[in-house]
Design a protein around this motif. Structure first.
Motif, mmCIF file in Angstrom:
data_model
loop_
_atom_site.group_PDB
_atom_site.id
_atom_site.type_symbol
_atom_site.label_atom_id
_atom_site.label_comp_id
_atom_site.label_asym_id
_atom_site.label_seq_id
_atom_site.Cartn_x
_atom_site.Cartn_y
_atom_site.Cartn_z
ATOM 1 N N ALA A 256 21.242 -2.695 -8.371
ATOM 2 C CA ALA A 256 21.089 -3.771 -8.725
ATOM 3 C C ALA A 256 20.244 -4.436 -7.263
ATOM 4 C CB ALA A 256 22.862 -4.416 -8.651
ATOM 5 N N PRO B 63 29.512 4.127 -9.863
ATOM 6 C CA PRO B 63 29.810 2.214 -9.699
ATOM 7 C C PRO B 63 28.439 1.749 -7.887
ATOM 8 C CG PRO B 63 31.840 2.997 -10.327
ATOM 9 C CD PRO B 63 31.106 4.305 -10.799
ATOM 10 N N HIS C 231 24.759 7.652 -13.057
ATOM 11 C CA HIS C 231 25.638 5.943 -13.311
ATOM 12 C C HIS C 231 27.623 5.943 -12.924
ATOM 13 C CE1 HIS C 231 23.345 6.728 -17.061
ATOM 14 N NE2 HIS C 231 22.218 6.383 -16.328
ATOM 15 N N LEU D 269 28.815 -7.016 -10.662
ATOM 16 C CA LEU D 269 27.416 -7.260 -10.551
ATOM 17 C C LEU D 269 27.089 -9.284 -11.145
ATOM 18 C CD1 LEU D 269 26.019 -4.448 -12.873
ATOM 19 C CD2 LEU D 269 26.084 -4.494 -10.160
ATOM 20 N N PHE D 270 28.540 -9.562 -12.262
ATOM 21 C CA PHE D 270 28.189 -11.327 -12.900
ATOM 22 C C PHE D 270 28.263 -11.851 -11.551
ATOM 23 C CE2 PHE D 270 29.465 -14.510 -14.839
ATOM 24 C CZ PHE D 270 28.856 -15.110 -15.856
ATOM 25 N N VAL E 277 24.790 2.418 -9.279
ATOM 26 C CA VAL E 277 24.840 0.804 -9.863
ATOM 27 C C VAL E 277 24.597 -0.253 -9.295
ATOM 28 C CG1 VAL E 277 25.246 -0.348 -11.344
ATOM 29 C CG2 VAL E 277 26.213 1.826 -12.158
ATOM 30 N N LYS F 217 34.230 0.837 -15.900
ATOM 31 C CA LYS F 217 33.213 -0.818 -16.349
ATOM 32 C C LYS F 217 32.982 -2.404 -16.835
ATOM 33 C CE LYS F 217 29.272 0.052 -20.167
ATOM 34 N NZ LYS F 217 28.511 0.217 -21.251
ATOM 35 N N SER F 218 34.637 -2.138 -16.738
ATOM 36 C CA SER F 218 34.619 -3.800 -16.435
ATOM 37 C C SER F 218 33.824 -3.979 -15.474
ATOM 38 C CB SER F 218 35.525 -3.982 -17.702
ATOM 39 O OG SER F 218 36.944 -3.435 -16.817
ATOM 40 N N THR F 219 35.331 -3.431 -14.065
ATOM 41 C CA THR F 219 34.849 -3.862 -13.165
ATOM 42 C C THR F 219 33.709 -4.075 -12.296
ATOM 43 O OG1 THR F 219 37.174 -2.700 -13.083
ATOM 44 C CG2 THR F 219 36.246 -3.817 -10.532
ATOM 45 N N VAL F 220 32.761 -2.924 -12.624
ATOM 46 C CA VAL F 220 31.509 -2.799 -11.907
ATOM 47 C C VAL F 220 30.860 -4.234 -12.706
ATOM 48 C CG1 VAL F 220 29.766 -1.848 -12.167
ATOM 49 C CG2 VAL F 220 31.780 -0.032 -11.697
ATOM 50 N N THR F 221 30.829 -4.314 -14.064
ATOM 51 C CA THR F 221 30.059 -5.416 -14.874
ATOM 52 C C THR F 221 30.371 -6.552 -14.227
ATOM 53 O OG1 THR F 221 30.087 -3.962 -16.853
ATOM 54 C CG2 THR F 221 29.864 -6.150 -16.676
ATOM 55 N N LEU F 222 31.420 -6.976 -14.027
ATOM 56 C CA LEU F 222 32.139 -8.584 -13.051
ATOM 57 C C LEU F 222 31.879 -8.806 -11.878
ATOM 58 C CD1 LEU F 222 33.991 -11.209 -13.294
ATOM 59 C CD2 LEU F 222 36.450 -9.626 -12.331
#
Length: 302
Positions: free
Chosen positions: A63, A56, A54, A143-144, A59, A136-141
């Motif tokens: 993806a 970056p 888990h 991916l988004f 992840v 985690k927020s950076t990785v989510t951004l």
């Protein structure tokens, strides 16, 4: 073909000697499809299940594999159906949907590779700042943006194309890519410019960013000792291999679409087949064999 509804169906004319090699085509592509789905699904499941994956980088790898599963699910079932059908046709709406999935996921893959390059740069060159930067927020951004930006660009192109009038009903491909633009009565300069804009945003800029980032990584690690250079090479080489493969196949796609008349039907079939086989099939092999943590878990499963 339903002419009354402004050409609902298009004829797919990219196969060679289909009546003669129908079952050979089907068996070969069905085998490839099963391998793609199984290998990419295993990579995704391993990364989801094991907490030590888990991170970056993994992840982003998950993806990429998810993109391959989604892409293959849209392309291969239709392809396999065409092998066994007497008529190879596709509705215009389904064709535009294939076009949307193909190019939005291609753009997404390049942006994911750019995100991986940034992750490797921070990890190797700024290790103390890595937990702060790659939250985690950076990785989510990342991916988004990797999924939404190419999808928005491709959806806009697909909608603009959908309102144009068709003059030809047959395209020389095995699935819907840029070759469908040759079916329309009038070529649009605005759409062509928009396509170049999308190509720059989704392909050229990410590729240049990846190359620049890895070049900087190798320059910085050159004077840090053999072990550091070895670690950098081990983590960066798989990404560069995938980037090279992606870039070659995108070049194939552009060449096929722009210089269609200069290729024989067999050459077009071979080149088009490569664009839907190599990356989804080779990516999990590259990451599974080259990334030690993933390989360790794979050995346990096998």
């Amino acid at each position: 073909m339903d002419v009354k509804s402004n050409v609902t169906y298009l004829i797919i004319d990219g196969f060679v000697d289909l009546n003669k090699y129908r079952y050979a085509y089907f068996f070969l592509m069905f085998t490839v499809y099963v391998l793609i789905m199984c290998s990419n699904s295993i990579i995704v499941c391993l990364i989801l299940i094991h907490k030590n994956l888990h991170e970056p980088m993994y992840v982003f790898i998950a993806a990429l594999s998810f993109n391959s599963v989604l892409f293959s699910t849209v392309i291969y079932p239709k392809l396999l159906t065409d092998f066994l059908s007497e008529k190879q046709i596709i509705s215009l709406s389904a064709c535009l949907f294939q076009y949307f999935i193909y190019y939005s996921l291609a753009g997404s893959d390049f942006l994911l590779l750019a995100a991986m390059a940034f992750d490797r740069y921070v990890s190797i060159c700024k290790p103390l700042q890595y937990p702060t930067i790659m939250r985690k927020s950076t990785v989510t951004l990342f991916l988004f943006l990797a999924w939404l930006w190419p999808a928005a660009q491709t959806a806009t192109a697909a909608v603009l194309v959908g309102f144009k009038k068709l003059c030809r009903f047959t395209f020389t491909g095995i699935f819907c890519n840029n070759s469908i633009f040759k079916l329309y009565c009038v070529s649009s300069a605005g759409l062509a410019i928009y396509g170049v804009f999308g190509l720059i945003n989704s392909l050229i800029i990410p590729v240049l960013f990846v190359l620049f980032t890895y070049a900087k990584i190798f320059i910085i690690t050159y004077n840090r000792g053999r072990e550091v250079r070895k670690k950098a090479a081990e983590t960066c080489l798989p990404h560069l291999m995938v980037l090279f493969s992606f870039s070659c196949l995108v070049t194939y796609d552009i060449v096929i679409a722009r210089l269609e008349s200069n290729f024989s039907k067999t050459a077009r079939l071979v080149m088009t087949s490569q664009t839907i086989v190599y990356n989804p099939l080779l990516n999990p092999i590259i990451y599974g064999l080259k990334m030690k943590k993933i390989l360790r878990h794979l050995k346990i499963v096998i």
